[in-house]
Structure formats: structure tokens, C-alpha cells
Design an enzyme around this catalytic site. Structure first.
Site, PDB file in Angstrom:
ATOM      1  N   SER A  55      62.974  41.065  21.787  1.00  0.00           N
ATOM      2  CA  SER A  55      63.850  42.076  22.356  1.00  0.00           C
ATOM      3  C   SER A  55      64.979  41.207  22.728  1.00  0.00           C
ATOM      4  CB  SER A  55      63.179  42.775  23.517  1.00  0.00           C
ATOM      5  OG  SER A  55      62.644  42.231  24.305  1.00  0.00           O
ATOM      6  N   ARG A  78      65.191  49.064   1.032  1.00  0.00           N
ATOM      7  CA  ARG A  78      63.877  49.224   1.514  1.00  0.00           C
ATOM      8  C   ARG A  78      63.420  48.597   2.975  1.00  0.00           C
ATOM      9  NH1 ARG A  78      59.913  49.463  -2.205  1.00  0.00           N
ATOM     10  NH2 ARG A  78      58.961  50.167  -0.317  1.00  0.00           N
ATOM     11  N   HIS A  79      64.875  47.946   3.517  1.00  0.00           N
ATOM     12  CA  HIS A  79      64.599  47.255   4.674  1.00  0.00           C
ATOM     13  C   HIS A  79      64.932  48.381   5.702  1.00  0.00           C
ATOM     14  CE1 HIS A  79      63.902  43.124   3.658  1.00  0.00           C
ATOM     15  NE2 HIS A  79      64.238  43.625   2.394  1.00  0.00           N
ATOM     16  N   ARG A  80      63.784  49.176   6.279  1.00  0.00           N
ATOM     17  CA  ARG A  80      64.170  50.509   6.873  1.00  0.00           C
ATOM     18  C   ARG A  80      64.734  50.137   8.242  1.00  0.00           C
ATOM     19  NH1 ARG A  80      57.972  51.642   6.405  1.00  0.00           N
ATOM     20  NH2 ARG A  80      58.089  49.445   6.418  1.00  0.00           N
ATOM     21  N   ARG A 160      78.194  59.838 -13.792  1.00  0.00           N
ATOM     22  CA  ARG A 160      77.838  58.821 -13.398  1.00  0.00           C
ATOM     23  C   ARG A 160      76.427  58.306 -13.857  1.00  0.00           C
ATOM     24  NH1 ARG A 160      76.801  59.735  -7.043  1.00  0.00           N
ATOM     25  NH2 ARG A 160      75.449  61.538  -7.223  1.00  0.00           N
ATOM     26  N   LEU A 177      69.847  41.748  15.369  1.00  0.00           N
ATOM     27  CA  LEU A 177      69.678  40.222  14.752  1.00  0.00           C
ATOM     28  C   LEU A 177      68.304  40.012  14.377  1.00  0.00           C
ATOM     29  CD1 LEU A 177      70.933  37.570  14.549  1.00  0.00           C
ATOM     30  CD2 LEU A 177      70.619  37.060  16.677  1.00  0.00           C
ATOM     31  N   ARG A 187      64.008  37.799   2.097  1.00  0.00           N
ATOM     32  CA  ARG A 187      65.012  37.847   1.061  1.00  0.00           C
ATOM     33  C   ARG A 187      65.770  36.512   0.669  1.00  0.00           C
ATOM     34  NH1 ARG A 187      63.532  41.929  -2.096  1.00  0.00           N
ATOM     35  NH2 ARG A 187      63.205  44.005  -0.708  1.00  0.00           N
TER      36      ARG A 187
HETATM   37  C1  FAD Z   1      59.560  39.636  -2.926  1.00  0.00           C
HETATM   38  C2  FAD Z   1      59.322  41.004  -2.882  1.00  0.00           C
HETATM   39  C3  FAD Z   1      59.036  41.886  -3.839  1.00  0.00           C
HETATM   40  C4  FAD Z   1      58.609  43.137  -3.587  1.00  0.00           C
HETATM   41  N1  FAD Z   1      58.300  43.821  -4.580  1.00  0.00           N
HETATM   42  C5  FAD Z   1      58.240  45.304  -4.099  1.00  0.00           C
HETATM   43  C6  FAD Z   1      57.518  45.873  -5.160  1.00  0.00           C
HETATM   44  O1  FAD Z   1      57.011  45.634  -6.318  1.00  0.00           O
HETATM   45  N2  FAD Z   1      57.440  47.611  -5.074  1.00  0.00           N
HETATM   46  C7  FAD Z   1      58.001  47.713  -3.950  1.00  0.00           C
HETATM   47  O2  FAD Z   1      57.912  49.032  -3.581  1.00  0.00           O
HETATM   48  N3  FAD Z   1      58.557  47.100  -2.956  1.00  0.00           N
HETATM   49  C8  FAD Z   1      58.549  45.843  -3.183  1.00  0.00           C
HETATM   50  N4  FAD Z   1      59.269  45.053  -2.383  1.00  0.00           N
HETATM   51  C9  FAD Z   1      59.679  45.649  -0.843  1.00  0.00           C
HETATM   52  C10 FAD Z   1      58.813  45.598   0.220  1.00  0.00           C
HETATM   53  O3  FAD Z   1      57.569  46.400  -0.008  1.00  0.00           O
HETATM   54  C11 FAD Z   1      59.427  46.125   1.504  1.00  0.00           C
HETATM   55  O4  FAD Z   1      59.566  47.386   1.532  1.00  0.00           O
HETATM   56  C12 FAD Z   1      60.490  45.368   1.721  1.00  0.00           C
HETATM   57  O5  FAD Z   1      60.691  44.043   1.639  1.00  0.00           O
HETATM   58  C13 FAD Z   1      61.042  45.728   3.435  1.00  0.00           C
HETATM   59  O6  FAD Z   1      60.357  44.987   4.197  1.00  0.00           O
HETATM   60  P1  FAD Z   1      59.801  45.357   5.736  1.00  0.00           P
HETATM   61  O7  FAD Z   1      58.948  46.701   5.485  1.00  0.00           O
HETATM   62  O8  FAD Z   1      59.208  44.315   6.347  1.00  0.00           O
HETATM   63  O9  FAD Z   1      61.178  45.648   6.334  1.00  0.00           O
HETATM   64  P2  FAD Z   1      61.644  46.898   7.347  1.00  0.00           P
HETATM   65  O10 FAD Z   1      61.614  48.165   6.522  1.00  0.00           O
HETATM   66  O11 FAD Z   1      62.905  46.617   7.855  1.00  0.00           O
HETATM   67  O12 FAD Z   1      60.501  46.825   8.205  1.00  0.00           O
HETATM   68  C14 FAD Z   1      60.366  45.694   9.225  1.00  0.00           C
HETATM   69  C15 FAD Z   1      59.148  45.954  10.098  1.00  0.00           C
HETATM   70  O13 FAD Z   1      59.068  47.192  10.829  1.00  0.00           O
HETATM   71  C16 FAD Z   1      57.922  47.902  10.312  1.00  0.00           C
HETATM   72  N5  FAD Z   1      58.246  49.427  10.070  1.00  0.00           N
HETATM   73  C17 FAD Z   1      59.712  49.629   9.731  1.00  0.00           C
HETATM   74  N6  FAD Z   1      59.772  51.188   9.637  1.00  0.00           N
HETATM   75  C18 FAD Z   1      58.493  51.484   9.630  1.00  0.00           C
HETATM   76  C19 FAD Z   1      57.687  52.797   9.753  1.00  0.00           C
HETATM   77  N7  FAD Z   1      58.510  53.670   9.157  1.00  0.00           N
HETATM   78  N8  FAD Z   1      56.479  52.623   9.585  1.00  0.00           N
HETATM   79  C20 FAD Z   1      55.622  51.650   9.828  1.00  0.00           C
HETATM   80  N9  FAD Z   1      56.299  50.379  10.254  1.00  0.00           N
HETATM   81  C21 FAD Z   1      57.717  50.295   9.792  1.00  0.00           C
HETATM   82  C22 FAD Z   1      57.570  47.224   9.155  1.00  0.00           C
HETATM   83  O14 FAD Z   1      56.002  47.382   8.839  1.00  0.00           O
HETATM   84  C23 FAD Z   1      58.001  45.816   9.267  1.00  0.00           C
HETATM   85  O15 FAD Z   1      57.019  45.217   9.910  1.00  0.00           O
HETATM   86  C24 FAD Z   1      59.029  43.622  -2.415  1.00  0.00           C
HETATM   87  C25 FAD Z   1      59.670  42.918  -1.521  1.00  0.00           C
HETATM   88  C26 FAD Z   1      59.948  41.458  -1.589  1.00  0.00           C
HETATM   89  C27 FAD Z   1      60.562  40.645  -0.396  1.00  0.00           C
END
Ligand code: FAD
Length: 225
Positions: A55, A78-80, A160, A177, A187
Site C-alpha cells: 500500500s 489485459r492489465h486491469r 478502418r 506504482l 512484461r
Molecule cells: C508472457 C505472457 C503470455 C500471455 N499469454 C496469454 C494468452 O495466451 N492468452 C490470454 O488470454 N492472455 C495471455 N496473457 C495475459 C495474462 O493472462 C494476463 O491477463 C495479463 O498478463 C495481465 O496480468 P494480471 O492479471 O496479473 O494483471 P492485472 O489485470 O493488472 O491484475 C493484477 C492483479 O490483480 C488481480 N485482479 C485484477 N483484476 C481482477 C479481477 N477483476 N478479478 C480478480 N483478480 C483481479 C489479478 O489476479 C492480479 O493478481 C499473457 C501474459 C503474458 C505476460
């Protein structure tokens, strides 16, 4: 605003950062009221990172303006835990890309033999030249078809659809951060696609200038895990 060029036409610009090393240290010491010195500050941030005491790191928030090929944007979004404002995803309906810009890789990678998801070693010169020509032709065609559709009166929002994943787009995105460090963990790793690794490295370089002690602690944490 500090800005780093990435790939052939992209960039990462730090639009603003709220907080710095002191903001994290003040938050961490709210209970103790202790006063630090550079050595104790560094040790405290190292310890917080190592324990995932996350935190205090959330008191640093950064907003980036990035220009990325769309395939990188798909990976990034994908990084939510980031907030996004996708400029050109909206503006492509109102404003034609004039002309669209496409990412053309300097190095063409062969498919990795060991990792179905990854690129491997560079293709040899002849094959790379042929591949580059195919990419350039696809981009010329896409640019021409897009312009022809617009000239024919087709709506920008439909014209597009002939643009490939290599087309550049722009985003504003904001992140705390600690969540940025999670982005670095995933990444900057060699398993991530080379192109997004260049963007992740640029965000790290920009943030080191904002909060050097915290970034050093977070990178050390990532290296040790
Ligand atoms: C090398 C690599 C290969 C990949 N290949 C694929 C692929 O083939 N297909 C594919 O679909 N994706 C793929 N991804 C994407 C991967 O599955 C993740 O979606 C992405 O890396 C985001 O990671 P994250 O969920 O930790 O990040 P964030 O979404 O930023 O989440 C960070 C943390 O918060 C938690 N969190 C955030 N929001 C929620 C929520 N709504 N519910 C529960 N927990 C949450 C997460 O569990 C995580 O611990 C790939 C990623 C990488 C790095």
C-alpha cells in the site's frame, strides 16, 4: 514532459506523476513517525517490497501517453489494474488516420522451436528480406485500401476495418506504482513479446527519474522472486 522513443514510430511519455520516494516513506512511517536518512530509507523500501507491503507504493501514481502498435495495446490492456483512455480508438471514428502508420520490425524473428507462443532467433538474411517485403506490401495495400474506402464515402468507423494489427494507436493510461511493478514483472520478462518489453523498459526508465529508491527496491524484489 519526459518522453522515450520506442520501436520505429512509437513512444512512451510520462504526462504526470503524483508522489515520489518521500510520499511512499511518509505513508510507511505514518504509525511510527520515525525520521529517516538515505540508508534507512533504502532499507525500509527494500523491506516493504520484499514483504509485498504494497500500500505505501500506491501513493505514487503515473499517467503515460503511449503510441503503440495495436497488437501491443491488446497485450497492455489485459492489465486491469491500469486505467485507460484510448484516444485513437475513439478518434478513428471522427478523424481519419492521415496516413495510418504501421510498425515494421527491424529484426524478423523465426518461430521459436521450444515455445509455441514466442519468436526465436532472427531469420537468415534472405528469408528476412522476403518477409520484410511481404510486410511492406501488406502495409501499402492496407494504406491504399483505407484511402480508397474513405474516397468512396465509406464511414471512417468502417474504413478502418482494413487496417492491420501493426497500425499505431495512442493511449493515455494511469497506474499506481505497485501495479506498474506487476506489469514490469510480466512484461520485462523474456517470456513476454519483445515489442512490449521495450515499452515496459521505457516506463521503468521514466519512473526511475521520479522515485529512484522505490524503483530500485521494486526491481530488486522482482529479481529475487
Ligand atoms: C508472457 C505472457 C503470455 C500471455 N499469454 C496469454 C494468452 O495466451 N492468452 C490470454 O488470454 N492472455 C495471455 N496473457 C495475459 C495474462 O493472462 C494476463 O491477463 C495479463 O498478463 C495481465 O496480468 P494480471 O492479471 O496479473 O494483471 P492485472 O489485470 O493488472 O491484475 C493484477 C492483479 O490483480 C488481480 N485482479 C485484477 N483484476 C481482477 C479481477 N477483476 N478479478 C480478480 N483478480 C483481479 C489479478 O489476479 C492480479 O493478481 C499473457 C501474459 C503474458 C505476460
Amino acid at each position: 514532459m519526459p518522453k522515450i522513443d520506442v520501436l520505429d514510430h512509437g513512444f512512451v511519455e510520462l504526462v504526470r506523476a503524483m508522489g515520489d520516494d518521500d510520499a511512499i516513506l511518509q505513508a510507511a512511517r505514518v504509525s511510527t513517525g520515525a525520521v529517516g536518512d538515505p540508508l534507512r530509507d533504502r532499507k525500509l523500501l527494500d523491506r516493504l517490497a520484499k514483504l509485498h507491503h504494497s500500500s505505501p507504493f500506491e501513493h505514487v501514481v503515473a499517467t503515460f501517453h503511449v503510441k503503440v502498435p495495436r497488437f501491443v495495446m491488446y497485450e497492455w490492456q489485459r492489465h486491469r489494474t491500469w486505467s485507460y483512455l484510448s484516444l485513437n480508438e475513439y478518434s478513428q471514428r471522427y478523424r481519419a488516420l492521415d496516413p495510418p502508420e504501421f510498425y515494421e520490425p527491424a529484426t524478423i524473428r523465426a518461430q521459436s522451436a521450444g515455445n509455441k507462443q514466442a519468436g526465436g532467433a532472427p531469420l537468415d538474411d534472405d528469408e528476412a528480406t522476403r518477409a520484410r517485403l511481404l510486410i511492406e506490401t501488406a502495409h501499402t495495400d492496407a494504406r491504399d485500401h483505407y484511402a480508397a474506402l474513405l474516397r468512396a464515402g465509406v464511414a471512417r468507423e468502417q474504413a478502418r476495418i482494413v487496417l492491420p494489427q501493426s497500425v499505431y494507436t495512442e493511449l493515455y493510461c494511469t497506474v499506481k506504482l505497485w501495479n506498474l511493478a506487476d506489469f514490469w514483472r510480466l512484461r520485462l520478462d523474456e517470456g513476454a513479446q519483445w515489442e512490449i518489453r521495450q515499452y515496459a523498459q521505457a516506463t521503468l526508465t521514466l519512473m526511475v527519474a521520479v522515485c529512484p529508491v522505490a524503483c530500485t527496491a521494486l526491481v530488486k524484489m522482482l529479481e529475487e522472486e
